[in-house]
Design an enzyme around this catalytic site. Structure first.
Site, PDB file in Angstrom:
ATOM      1  N   SER A 143      25.306  60.018 -48.059  1.00  0.00           N
ATOM      2  CA  SER A 143      24.943  59.042 -47.026  1.00  0.00           C
ATOM      3  C   SER A 143      24.707  57.697 -47.711  1.00  0.00           C
ATOM      4  O   SER A 143      24.399  57.662 -48.912  1.00  0.00           O
ATOM      5  CB  SER A 143      23.641  59.479 -46.344  1.00  0.00           C
ATOM      6  OG  SER A 143      23.094  58.406 -45.586  1.00  0.00           O
ATOM      7  N   TYR A 156      14.850  62.904 -45.898  1.00  0.00           N
ATOM      8  CA  TYR A 156      16.318  62.758 -45.882  1.00  0.00           C
ATOM      9  C   TYR A 156      16.759  61.818 -47.010  1.00  0.00           C
ATOM     10  O   TYR A 156      17.674  62.140 -47.782  1.00  0.00           O
ATOM     11  CB  TYR A 156      16.743  62.217 -44.521  1.00  0.00           C
ATOM     12  CG  TYR A 156      18.237  62.082 -44.310  1.00  0.00           C
ATOM     13  CD1 TYR A 156      19.007  63.190 -43.982  1.00  0.00           C
ATOM     14  CD2 TYR A 156      18.870  60.842 -44.407  1.00  0.00           C
ATOM     15  CE1 TYR A 156      20.373  63.069 -43.757  1.00  0.00           C
ATOM     16  CE2 TYR A 156      20.230  60.715 -44.187  1.00  0.00           C
ATOM     17  CZ  TYR A 156      20.984  61.828 -43.855  1.00  0.00           C
ATOM     18  OH  TYR A 156      22.331  61.701 -43.639  1.00  0.00           O
TER      19      TYR A 156
HETATM   20  C1  BGC Z   1      22.151  59.223 -40.917  1.00  0.00           C
HETATM   21  C2  BGC Z   1      22.206  58.567 -39.567  1.00  0.00           C
HETATM   22  C3  BGC Z   1      22.061  57.053 -39.700  1.00  0.00           C
HETATM   23  C4  BGC Z   1      23.062  56.530 -40.695  1.00  0.00           C
HETATM   24  C5  BGC Z   1      22.938  55.030 -40.927  1.00  0.00           C
HETATM   25  C6  BGC Z   1      23.147  58.577 -41.831  1.00  0.00           C
HETATM   26  O1  BGC Z   1      23.056  59.168 -43.094  1.00  0.00           O
HETATM   27  O2  BGC Z   1      22.438  60.599 -40.791  1.00  0.00           O
HETATM   28  O3  BGC Z   1      21.162  59.076 -38.778  1.00  0.00           O
HETATM   29  O4  BGC Z   1      22.298  56.448 -38.460  1.00  0.00           O
HETATM   30  O5  BGC Z   1      22.897  57.200 -41.935  1.00  0.00           O
HETATM   31  O6  BGC Z   1      21.621  54.651 -41.156  1.00  0.00           O
END
Ligand code: BGC
Length: 255
Positions: A143, A156
């Site tokens: 991410s 996260y």
């Molecule tokens: C997350 C999303 C978020 C995006 C941008 C992703 O890794 O799962 O929830 O909208 O990042 O911030």
């Protein structure tokens, strides 16, 4: 069909980005193990799409949060398909809470799926490659939050930051085995993980204001990057993160 003859396992491919990756790889001739928590209608629908794309595969169910399941799904995948060449660690979860309210259960869930699960699934995959004396590739769906803070999603962000260093570490340790390891880091993508966000116009407006390309990504945008990293053309790439985020990560401007 650039990847004919290869077999990939895509974790969490019953929906969202994982499903798009399964279908995209199938279009390149890859046979695909559709891995998800349950062997249910969603996983079966992904397999049907893989077949429609001209390839084949199977569904294997297992909870990536459980290391014993990680080893079992890899063993079952190898037994069903004869080999594995590509592992896409896609399964991921997020839980929103103010830091001071985060529960141990939510912390454990996020870390166990996003980091511990990747660790032990990859370990089982690497053992298989060593036993069969073949190289391969590992692609983690990370991410932008492996780099960028994500307030209210501390577990996260920590899991994805960990995934970044795991990827870099394994890229070095596994290079002598002919195994490449990279991350694909999406920004905001139209998938079930963002359902709440997409149904809130005010949140959407402020999010789009942060994305230079002014749109959410599609699962296919992410899948295209995975197909590239899985192919021979990316054979000299290891230890890298490829951002697929419409410019979100490095967006800063003064008015
Ligand atoms: C997350 C999303 C978020 C995006 C941008 C992703 O890794 O799962 O929830 O909208 O990042 O911030």
């Amino acid at each position: 069909m650039k990847l004919q003859g290869k077999v990939a396992m895509v974790t969490g491919s019953g929906q969202g980005i994982g499903r798009a990756i399964a279908v995209r790889l199938a279009r390149e001739g890859v046979r695909v193990v559709v891995e998800d928590r349950e062997d249910d209608a969603s996983a079966r629908a992904t397999l049907a799409l893989v077949r429609e794309a001209g390839s084949d595969g199977c569904v294997i169910a297992g909870d990536i949060a459980d290391a014993r399941a990680d080893r079992r799904v890899v063993e079952q995948a190898v037994a069903a398909m004869g080999q594995l060449d590509i592992l896409v660690n896609n399964a991921g979860v997020e839980r929103r809470a103010d830091f001071w309210d985060v529960t141990e259960a939510d912390y454990d869930l996020v870390m166990d799926v996003n980091l511990r699960g990747v660790f032990f699934t990859t370990q089982a995959f690497v053992r298989h490659l060593r036993e069969t004396q073949r190289g391969g590739s590992v692609i983690n769906i990370s991410s932008v939050h492996e780099e960028l803070p994500f307030p209210h999603f501390a577990s996260y962000a920590a899991s994805k930051g960990g995934l970044k260093m795991l990827m870099r570490d394994l890229a070095v340790e596994l290079a002598p085995l002919g195994i490449t390891v990279n991350n694909v880091a999406p920004g905001a993508v139209k998938t079930p993980i963002n359902a709440a966000l997409m149904s809130d116009p005010a949140l959407m407006k402020s999010l789009l204001a942060n994305i230079p390309l002014k749109r959410l990504g599609s699962p296919e945008d992410v899948a295209n990057a995975v197909a590239f990293l899985a192919g021979d053309e990316a054979g000299y790439i290891t230890g890298s993160t490829l951002y697929v985020d419409g410019g979100l990560l490095w967006n800063y401007a003064e008015q």
